[in-house]
Design an enzyme around this catalytic site. Structure first.
Site, PDB file in Angstrom:
ATOM      1  N   PHE A 128      31.367  93.182  75.419  1.00  0.00           N
ATOM      2  CA  PHE A 128      32.407  92.746  74.475  1.00  0.00           C
ATOM      3  C   PHE A 128      32.053  91.340  73.971  1.00  0.00           C
ATOM      4  O   PHE A 128      32.820  90.390  74.097  1.00  0.00           O
ATOM      5  CB  PHE A 128      33.792  92.724  75.142  1.00  0.00           C
ATOM      6  CG  PHE A 128      34.179  94.008  75.816  1.00  0.00           C
ATOM      7  CD1 PHE A 128      34.805  95.027  75.104  1.00  0.00           C
ATOM      8  CD2 PHE A 128      33.903  94.205  77.163  1.00  0.00           C
ATOM      9  CE1 PHE A 128      35.162  96.208  75.730  1.00  0.00           C
ATOM     10  CE2 PHE A 128      34.255  95.385  77.797  1.00  0.00           C
ATOM     11  CZ  PHE A 128      34.890  96.394  77.076  1.00  0.00           C
ATOM     12  N   ASP A 186      28.862  95.056  71.665  1.00  0.00           N
ATOM     13  CA  ASP A 186      30.233  95.070  71.130  1.00  0.00           C
ATOM     14  C   ASP A 186      30.392  96.299  70.252  1.00  0.00           C
ATOM     15  O   ASP A 186      29.432  96.737  69.603  1.00  0.00           O
ATOM     16  CB  ASP A 186      30.527  93.805  70.329  1.00  0.00           C
ATOM     17  CG  ASP A 186      32.019  93.522  70.209  1.00  0.00           C
ATOM     18  OD1 ASP A 186      32.507  92.588  70.875  1.00  0.00           O
ATOM     19  OD2 ASP A 186      32.715  94.243  69.458  1.00  0.00           O
ATOM     20  N   ASN A 200      30.601 101.252  71.949  1.00  0.00           N
ATOM     21  CA  ASN A 200      31.741 101.158  72.842  1.00  0.00           C
ATOM     22  C   ASN A 200      31.233 100.854  74.245  1.00  0.00           C
ATOM     23  O   ASN A 200      30.309 101.500  74.735  1.00  0.00           O
ATOM     24  CB  ASN A 200      32.509 102.484  72.813  1.00  0.00           C
ATOM     25  CG  ASN A 200      33.659 102.522  73.788  1.00  0.00           C
ATOM     26  OD1 ASN A 200      33.466 102.574  74.992  1.00  0.00           O
ATOM     27  ND2 ASN A 200      34.866 102.528  73.255  1.00  0.00           N
ATOM     28  N   ASP A 212      34.351  90.583  78.963  1.00  0.00           N
ATOM     29  CA  ASP A 212      35.458  89.834  78.352  1.00  0.00           C
ATOM     30  C   ASP A 212      36.101  90.694  77.263  1.00  0.00           C
ATOM     31  O   ASP A 212      35.994  90.393  76.070  1.00  0.00           O
ATOM     32  CB  ASP A 212      34.928  88.518  77.776  1.00  0.00           C
ATOM     33  CG  ASP A 212      36.051  87.600  77.321  1.00  0.00           C
ATOM     34  OD1 ASP A 212      37.194  87.784  77.779  1.00  0.00           O
ATOM     35  OD2 ASP A 212      35.783  86.695  76.503  1.00  0.00           O
ATOM     36  N   CYS A 244      42.594  89.324  79.156  1.00  0.00           N
ATOM     37  CA  CYS A 244      43.493  88.522  78.320  1.00  0.00           C
ATOM     38  C   CYS A 244      44.795  89.280  78.055  1.00  0.00           C
ATOM     39  O   CYS A 244      45.504  88.985  77.096  1.00  0.00           O
ATOM     40  CB  CYS A 244      42.820  88.138  77.008  1.00  0.00           C
ATOM     41  SG  CYS A 244      42.402  89.536  75.942  1.00  0.00           S
TER      42      CYS A 244
END
Length: 383
Positions: A220, A242, A268, A287, A327
């Site tokens: 990512f 990514d 993916n 991340d 996150c």
């Protein structure tokens, strides 16, 4: 005189324990729509004053506290609140100057990129106050321009339209900006969020300290923050992955500008792990974007985090390092660490915790508001 909301009698809602939000089902009656975006006082079921907040009946969160005192939401308050927020930040090329409820300004986000400010007004009250906020920011910081990134989907939950405009009226042009020794091409007009993930800058540097001589996988990768810093720090090789072709193009551009050797793949991340089971890396960074955008999606998010980290753990040799983050504001630090422990158990591997990570100082956490503690992570090493 301000309008007033009154809490229903019964079990104590979170606001009585310090949380800054009130939901529509927690009050005796709603106010007329003319109060949307305006200051409203809150009282408990016995009539005792509990604070001042911004009201909006169009939102599920009908009241957001901006002060525990009886203070008007006016230019004087906004100037003082903005001054205080800025004073709490260390000087820097790029930084978050205002972080919503954590700075007593619910729904307002202000980021600084060089001489340009990026402002997000995510609540009706802050949206209505933008002219005053703009004046205050001009007086305090004299920015070259202000970009209003009012394109966040959450604005629709407040009954607000979305748009991207600038104070000058000129389009916000993408430009190179030096951040921590690396140049990034930052698009303040249409880049994700406000243009760059400022909250991970410290982790870019921390993980780079561990990268020398290692084979690195940056999952990512977005604009390549981890990948570029690891390459600069002397990694043996770096692969950045990514799902977004646009992100990979941006990261590749940044790598070229800084003359750093990084390989890229548009895929993916779950599919990449499936297709590359036999690969091995000495340092893996995960991340991902938020997996739990609502509490309803929490169970699925936890399963996703577990599967993702399980696959990464299986690719590491003894001494290998996993730097992994979440996150998702609906995932607590304890839940995230529990998921990592479950993944390690399923992988039948023993990891030691080098450190647990969180948000930098310019993204403060409000102690009584778990939602403000959205970023958490851990750096683990295979024994």
């Amino acid at each position: 005189m301000s309008a007033s909301l009154k809490l229903k009698p019964g079990p104590s809602p979170r606001v009585q324990r310090g949380h800054p939000w009130v939901f529509s089902g927690e009050v005796t009656r709603l106010l007329p729509d003319e109060h949307n975006g305006r200051e409203v006082e809150l009282r408990d079921s016995r009539g005792r004053f509990m604070g001042m907040g911004l009201y909006n009946a169009k939102s599920q969160i009908i009241w957001r506290r901006y002060s525990r005192d009886k203070v008007a939401f006016d230019e004087s308050f906004l100037k003082a609140a903005l001054e205080a927020a800025i004073a709490r930040r260390a000087p820097d090329t790029a930084r978050r100057l205002v972080w919503s409820e954590a700075d007593g300004l619910p729904g307002l986000v202000v980021d600084q990129f060089g001489q340009v400010l990026v402002v997000q007004a995510l609540t009706a009250g802050m949206d209505q106050a933008l002219p005053i906020i703009t004046t205050c920011l001009q007086r305090l910081l004299s920015p070259a321009d202000i970009v209003y990134r009012n394109d966040a989907p959450s604005r629709k939950l407040e009954g607000l339209e979305t748009s991207v405009t600038t104070l000058s009226g000129n389009p916000a042009e993408a430009a190179w900006l030096m951040l921590d020794g690396i140049e990034f091409f930052i698009d303040l007009h249409s880049g994700h969020k406000t243009g760059f993930y400022l909250d991970q800058r410290a982790q870019h540097l921390r993980v780079a300290e561990l990268a020398k001589g290692r084979r690195v996988l940056d999952g990512f990768c977005h604009q390549g923050g981890f990948a570029l810093h690891c390459a600069k720090a002397g990694a043996e090789s770096v692969l950045a992955v990514d799902i977004s072709e646009e992100c990979v193009q941006a990261a590749r551009l940044n790598a070229g500008k800084n003359q750093l050797a990084v390989d890229f793949s548009v895929m993916n991340m779950f599919d990449w792990f499936t297709a590359n089971r036999q690969e091995n890396f000495d340092l893996i960074v995960l991340d991902p974007p938020s997996f739990a955008r609502s509490k309803k999606s929490l169970d699925g998010a936890l399963r996703g985090y577990k599967e993702l980290n399980l696959r990464a753990m299986r690719m590491l040799p003894p001494g290998g390092i996993l730097a992994t983050y979440s996150c998702s504001q609906n995932v607590s630090p304890a839940q995230f660490m529990s998921v990592l422990a479950e993944a390690a158990g399923d992988a039948r591997r023993d990891f030691v915790v080098i450190e647990e990570t969180g948000q930098p100082a310019d993204h403060p956490v409000l102690l009584t508001m778990p939602e403000s503690h959205y970023l958490k992570g851990a750096i683990l090493q295979l024994r």
